[in-house]
Enzyme design. Structure first.
Site, PDB file in Angstrom:
ATOM      1  N   ARG A  67       3.029   5.001   6.334  1.00 50.03           N
ATOM      2  CA  ARG A  67       3.525   4.314   7.533  1.00 50.03           C
ATOM      3  C   ARG A  67       4.059   2.909   7.238  1.00 50.03           C
ATOM      4  NH1 ARG A  67      -2.123   4.843  10.441  1.00 50.03           N
ATOM      5  NH2 ARG A  67      -2.640   4.199   8.331  1.00 50.03           N
ATOM      6  N   ASP A  88       0.431   3.783   1.728  1.00 47.20           N
ATOM      7  CA  ASP A  88       0.389   4.374   3.065  1.00 47.20           C
ATOM      8  C   ASP A  88       1.803   4.730   3.568  1.00 47.20           C
ATOM      9  OD1 ASP A  88       0.277   4.536   6.039  1.00 47.20           O
ATOM     10  OD2 ASP A  88      -1.820   3.982   5.727  1.00 47.20           O
ATOM     11  N   CYS A 127       0.845  -1.199   0.000  1.00 45.92           N
ATOM     12  CA  CYS A 127       0.000   0.000   0.000  1.00 45.92           C
ATOM     13  C   CYS A 127       0.882   1.252   0.000  1.00 45.92           C
ATOM     14  CB  CYS A 127      -0.890  -0.007   1.237  1.00 45.92           C
ATOM     15  SG  CYS A 127      -2.057   1.381   1.291  1.00 45.92           S
ATOM     16  N   CYS A 161      -5.841   0.150   7.103  1.00 41.46           N
ATOM     17  CA  CYS A 161      -5.663   0.638   5.732  1.00 41.46           C
ATOM     18  C   CYS A 161      -6.838   1.528   5.340  1.00 41.46           C
ATOM     19  CB  CYS A 161      -5.549  -0.545   4.772  1.00 41.46           C
ATOM     20  SG  CYS A 161      -5.284  -0.036   3.060  1.00 41.46           S
ATOM     21  N   HIS A 164      -2.018  -4.002   5.077  1.00 44.31           N
ATOM     22  CA  HIS A 164      -1.762  -3.577   6.455  1.00 44.31           C
ATOM     23  C   HIS A 164      -3.067  -3.246   7.158  1.00 44.31           C
ATOM     24  CE1 HIS A 164      -2.393   0.867   5.870  1.00 44.31           C
ATOM     25  NE2 HIS A 164      -2.234   0.495   4.621  1.00 44.31           N
TER      26      HIS A 164
HETATM   27 CO    CO Z   1      -3.365   1.208   3.040  1.00 45.18          CO
END
Ligand code: CO
Length: 221
Positions: A47, A45, A43, A102, A99
């Site tokens: 993090r 993302d 992803c 998400c 994750h």
């Molecule tokens: Co995500």
């Protein structure tokens, strides 16, 4: 804002110096070529940083990231990455990593119009529909959300395995193997979902078989 932007170049300078102090030829060697053993699809993302959490160095991992780690045959970007990684880099492992927490998966669980994101998140709504019985039976919303993250990884692994280049190379070399992971932001741990790659491959080949194994083997040198 301006300071944090400037700081990037300061950090870069320190990083270059640290690498060179370990090995004065570091960048000379890095520039030559790449032989990563892993393709990581995760992803976007901020993090979930692939190399960091895997303890990987430059050259170790070929990476593709998009919202909610979706693989769709109509998406030229992810399919080109997989094709290149399998046929040219000859990666040994393909990792699809979702994750918990998400935002993309969360958005796909809500019934709102998300504009341009609708067709992308449709892929995840399709995962929900495929597993609706199991998901609807989970009372606690947070647990249902976690489970959809896991099922999305599983279904995206299947989408990778459906690709002809993956099937073809597996017949020839018994690799790459596809793995499904979930990164748990709450603990920092990588969870291997231990998807049954061999059986998924066998199962999907009944419908999605894109290779004639005799033909593939006849090309083997
Ligand atoms: Co995500």
């Amino acid at each position: 804002m301006a300071d944090s932007y400037k700081a990037i170049f300061e950090h870069n300078k320190e990083w270059v110096e640290a690498k060179l102090s370990d090995n004065p030829n570091y960048f000379h060697e890095l520039a030559k070529t790449q032989h990563p053993e892993y393709l990581y699809i995760g992803c976007s993302d901020s993090r979930v940083t692939a190399e960091d959490m895997m303890g990987a160095q430059p050259g170790d991992v070929f990476v593709h990231r998009n919202i909610a780690n979706v693989i769709n045959t109509l998406d030229m970007s992810s399919t080109a990455v997989i094709q290149y990684a399998v046929e040219h880099l000859k990666v040994k492992h393909i990792i699809v990593c979702g994750h918990y927490n998400c935002g993309g998966v969360k958005a796909a669980m809500t019934s709102q119009d998300l504009g341009l994101l609708n067709p992308w998140l449709r892929n995840i709504r399709d995962v929900y529909r495929l597993h609706q019985k199991e998901l609807d039976a989970i009372q606690e919303e947070a647990r249902r959300y976690d489970r959809l993250v896991e099922l999305n990884v599983q279904e995206q692994c299947i989408n990778v395995i459906k690709m002809a280049c993956v099937q073809e190379r597996y017949i020839l070399e018994e690799q790459p193997v596809v793995h499904g992971w979930v990164f748990d932001l709450r603990s920092g741990k990588i969870i291997d979902l231990e998807i049954d790659f061999e059986n998924i491959l066998k199962d999907i080949q009944k419908i999605y078989n894109l290779t004639d194994s005799d033909w593939v083997m006849s090309r083997k040198k």
